[in-house]
Design an enzyme around this catalytic site. Sequence first.
Site, PDB file in Angstrom:
ATOM      1  N   GLU A 268      -4.713   7.284  -3.849  1.00 39.34           N
ATOM      2  CA  GLU A 268      -5.180   6.050  -3.210  1.00 39.34           C
ATOM      3  C   GLU A 268      -5.347   4.927  -4.234  1.00 39.34           C
ATOM      4  O   GLU A 268      -5.167   3.753  -3.916  1.00 39.34           O
ATOM      5  CB  GLU A 268      -6.502   6.316  -2.470  1.00 39.34           C
ATOM      6  CG  GLU A 268      -7.010   5.157  -1.623  1.00 39.34           C
ATOM      7  CD  GLU A 268      -6.223   4.963  -0.323  1.00 39.34           C
ATOM      8  OE1 GLU A 268      -5.309   5.760  -0.040  1.00 39.34           O
ATOM      9  OE2 GLU A 268      -6.526   3.990   0.404  1.00 39.34           O
TER      10      GLU A 268
ATOM     11  N   HIS B 207       1.816   4.307  -2.956  1.00 40.45           N
ATOM     12  CA  HIS B 207       1.904   5.777  -2.813  1.00 40.45           C
ATOM     13  C   HIS B 207       3.317   6.247  -3.182  1.00 40.45           C
ATOM     14  O   HIS B 207       3.492   7.246  -3.873  1.00 40.45           O
ATOM     15  CB  HIS B 207       1.609   6.190  -1.367  1.00 40.45           C
ATOM     16  CG  HIS B 207       0.164   6.125  -0.975  1.00 40.45           C
ATOM     17  ND1 HIS B 207      -0.820   6.786  -1.657  1.00 40.45           N
ATOM     18  CD2 HIS B 207      -0.461   5.494   0.065  1.00 40.45           C
ATOM     19  CE1 HIS B 207      -2.002   6.572  -1.071  1.00 40.45           C
ATOM     20  NE2 HIS B 207      -1.807   5.784  -0.028  1.00 40.45           N
TER      21      HIS B 207
ATOM     22  N   HIS C 140       0.833  -1.208   0.000  1.00 43.78           N
ATOM     23  CA  HIS C 140       0.000   0.000   0.000  1.00 43.78           C
ATOM     24  C   HIS C 140       0.866   1.256   0.000  1.00 43.78           C
ATOM     25  O   HIS C 140       0.744   2.111  -0.876  1.00 43.78           O
ATOM     26  CB  HIS C 140      -0.919  -0.021   1.230  1.00 43.78           C
ATOM     27  CG  HIS C 140      -1.905   1.104   1.264  1.00 43.78           C
ATOM     28  ND1 HIS C 140      -3.217   0.967   0.879  1.00 43.78           N
ATOM     29  CD2 HIS C 140      -1.768   2.401   1.632  1.00 43.78           C
ATOM     30  CE1 HIS C 140      -3.839   2.128   0.999  1.00 43.78           C
ATOM     31  NE2 HIS C 140      -2.977   3.024   1.474  1.00 43.78           N
ATOM     32  N   GLU C 141       1.761   1.346   0.979  1.00 49.05           N
ATOM     33  CA  GLU C 141       2.599   2.545   1.070  1.00 49.05           C
ATOM     34  C   GLU C 141       3.573   2.605  -0.114  1.00 49.05           C
ATOM     35  O   GLU C 141       3.898   3.688  -0.610  1.00 49.05           O
ATOM     36  CB  GLU C 141       3.353   2.584   2.399  1.00 49.05           C
ATOM     37  CG  GLU C 141       2.464   2.496   3.656  1.00 49.05           C
ATOM     38  CD  GLU C 141       1.299   3.476   3.665  1.00 49.05           C
ATOM     39  OE1 GLU C 141       1.390   4.531   3.011  1.00 49.05           O
ATOM     40  OE2 GLU C 141       0.265   3.162   4.300  1.00 49.05           O
TER      41      GLU C 141
END
Lengths: 505, 505
Positions: free
Chosen positions: B297, B271, B267-268
């Site tokens: 997102e 980003h 997830h990170e």
Amino acid sequence: MHPYQKLIKLSKQIAHLSSITYLLEWDQEIYMPAEGIAYRPEQIALLSGLVHQKKTSKAFAKSLNSLIDLDTKEIKDPHLTLLQIIALKRWRRDYLLAAKIPSSFVKKFATVTSNAAHVWQMAKKHNDFKLFLPHLQKVISLCRKKADIIGYQEHPYDALLDTYEPDAKTSDLINIFNQLKPPLKQLLKEISIKSPVENHFLYQLCPKHIQLEFAHLILEKMGFSLSSSRLDYSVHPFCTGLQPKDTRMTVAVNPENILGTISATLHEGGHGLYHIGLIAEHYGTPLAESLSLGIDESQSRFWETLIGQNRHFWQYFFPILQQNLPKQFGLITLDQFYRAINSIKPHFIRIEADEISYNLHILLRFEIEKQLIEGSLSVKDIPEAWNTRMRDYLGLDPKIDSQGCLQDIHWSLGMIGYFPTYALGNLYAAQFFSQFKKDQPNWGTQAEQGNLSPIRTWLQTHIHKFGRQYTQEELCQKITGSILSEKPFIDYLQKKYSTLYQLDS
Amino acid sequence: MHPYQKLIKLSKQIAHLSSITYLLEWDQEIYMPAEGIAYRPEQIALLSGLVHQKKTSKAFAKSLNSLIDLDTKEIKDPHLTLLQIIALKRWRRDYLLAAKIPSSFVKKFATVTSNAAHVWQMAKKHNDFKLFLPHLQKVISLCRKKADIIGYQEHPYDALLDTYEPDAKTSDLINIFNQLKPPLKQLLKEISIKSPVENHFLYQLCPKHIQLEFAHLILEKMGFSLSSSRLDYSVHPFCTGLQPKDTRMTVAVNPENILGTISATLHEGGHGLYHIGLIAEHYGTPLAESLSLGIDESQSRFWETLIGQNRHFWQYFFPILQQNLPKQFGLITLDQFYRAINSIKPHFIRIEADEISYNLHILLRFEIEKQLIEGSLSVKDIPEAWNTRMRDYLGLDPKIDSQGCLQDIHWSLGMIGYFPTYALGNLYAAQFFSQFKKDQPNWGTQAEQGNLSPIRTWLQTHIHKFGRQYTQEELCQKITGSILSEKPFIDYLQKKYSTLYQLDS
């Protein structure tokens, strides 16, 4: 809001912005990914510019002038306390100094020194003074200009000195250093004919985590808590006090030199305790600032040399070291260890110098700096001036400039006037130590049991808590009953090393 | 200097100051000693204030207005490129938005939400909504005021939404969410009658360093280099792009949930890749900024769910996981593992929700936020509104508010209008993924060999490099040939989970 509170508010903003700059520098040395360097200098320059802007802003000057007349020093509010009046005088001093230096000069200085520091690194690596020469010439020329901008009465070097060691005078340094030089040279001479001390066992492979555990133990015993401080690795050790409750220290870990890590821990820990010992309630005012670089250095050297190379200290810590590193130290006696960490041997490199040689390294640099600023030495002639003094003071003959005049980063950064504060630190430390021993005659017995709090408490009570309340001279007088002298330092060295090397005295 | 270059210079200063604020926040979460919190909020507030000042300064407005008329949008220099004109339009938009909000409001908002966040933490811990109520009332009232200050045409919620997802409209969200809700509920219903998937083996004690090594391996395969990025621990995972060459990610390591660490890393990392994929040469301009929170997102969810919960991905990574954790995974087949990480089970807590439930969590929050802002729901009635919807959407009955309306920090921080961007992120991700599979039909075979570069390259080429050059609608149209729709997301879920749970379709 009372005008004094308003001034504190403005001043606190400056403190916050400075603190953030320190965090940027700390991060750069420790955690920033390497390529982050592409933008970091711009960020630091931007913040430093904002700090200078705020320090010299009309709002700040007006606020300050409403309490103390910037021209006449006259105090305008009769209800201010004595402490507040002292703070106002310090603020006034800082303001007048900062206001003299135009932003354009600050920027130019930053650009020139940033480039010079970059070139210095290569020049040192390739042992090429000529590469560095044009940059150093620019730096020295800017430093001379800086001295003119700041102004001086006796010597242009006074102006530069003043930015690191307020009120220090070149003539005073010359006097005290002239007293210092002969006995140091004499001591080195006497020791040089004695047989060298065996100290090779100090340099053995030692795991990084054991070095760091030991460093943490020392910091804990010095009185640090992990909730308000931390220790990290960096290439060069340093200490930065970000806020009253946030003190950060670093050590450089050489896998074959745990003693280097220990020295650095005590040294940076000494700076750190000074920072922690300032009164948090005064944060944002000069009353919670370090008095001078010399006094700050006296705190680091106090712990590093006077405590950390003392037998009492090791009476407690050496058995722990033996336990952690049985192969390296199991068969060594405390006496052998104590002699080894105090062995005297002149070295080309300042940061590896022993207690006796160290100040001679500084004297050499001071003398060259002074001549550069007054114009009696050309930048191109530095290597010769350096090497001549090295032979005279330390009996060493540098073959290459990277072991000589290229070894330190300071000049590339324009930090002319900084080196003498290292020597002053040693002298203050010895003079404070001499008084400390009278005030706390049991400190040794306590240290032998691992209790270092008498040391920390004495330093905090007599030095740290005052911040910039007194001048260095007032503080020294208050604590030791006399102004700074080289005598306590010389006495300390003579006594210690006469015993260690069985010198005739 | 050309006026456009001058504008970039001013804008870069704002970018630098923002970046420094992010560093302060990063440091606070990771390395700052606990007591440092005494001064950190003041520092952050000071810098945020400076950023707002610079964004709305006369100098900035003048510089911008010399290139684009702030009132009429007229471009004043005929030699500007199309890209420069787009940048100017974005700058103008940002300026007009920032200029509407007075500094006094920014400060008040910061103070109220800082207190509210502090009280929220206690309220959550003690399951006490009443404690939080007066603070949340203040926050909601300020958010309504903020909407009025910003202004809106259709719905006050539009104004808040606009600060996170430029140009998004409440009415559009209502439409798309109304399409989304029935099929999600239907899917959950169909799965609920199937026997649950065995996934307990996922939750076993796993050493922190193994979790972190695996996280680093994933980041490396995603295309990160340690010279321009880093990964640390923090309580809540986050990613902060400090500078083009300095991207920092964190994961929260739960010793009994390596899959949590892996999800957070992907997830990170998603980003982070977006940040890295922006064009460094445009740094300091809107062309090197993330387009919207929804698009940002979409990048994190793309990697976390569409890639990280995909069989192809695990075909390569599962054997490595087995090798590192033979006790935990040695006897598990890839099929069992794949089913386990995709098991569907509605949960009270949003951040633990599966792919199907997740958006229902968001819809619930959006509906409540909208009613709070339009005034059709009182703050005191939130728990009831929350629990009613939980029953309806997820078939769950929260017994305590800390598992219900007190679970998220967002509202305490005044982040009303933020939640919908989570749902938009999922929808954009699925729509992009559907196109990606057409453009890169071999991506799965590549991923099975550990080659994730076709994914990274596609995302960089089609999304990252444009920054804010296109609007979300333009970008979506450009990539997928149509505007955002819930269909690709629903199709993806129906296809994937019909197979996994053998649903009749």
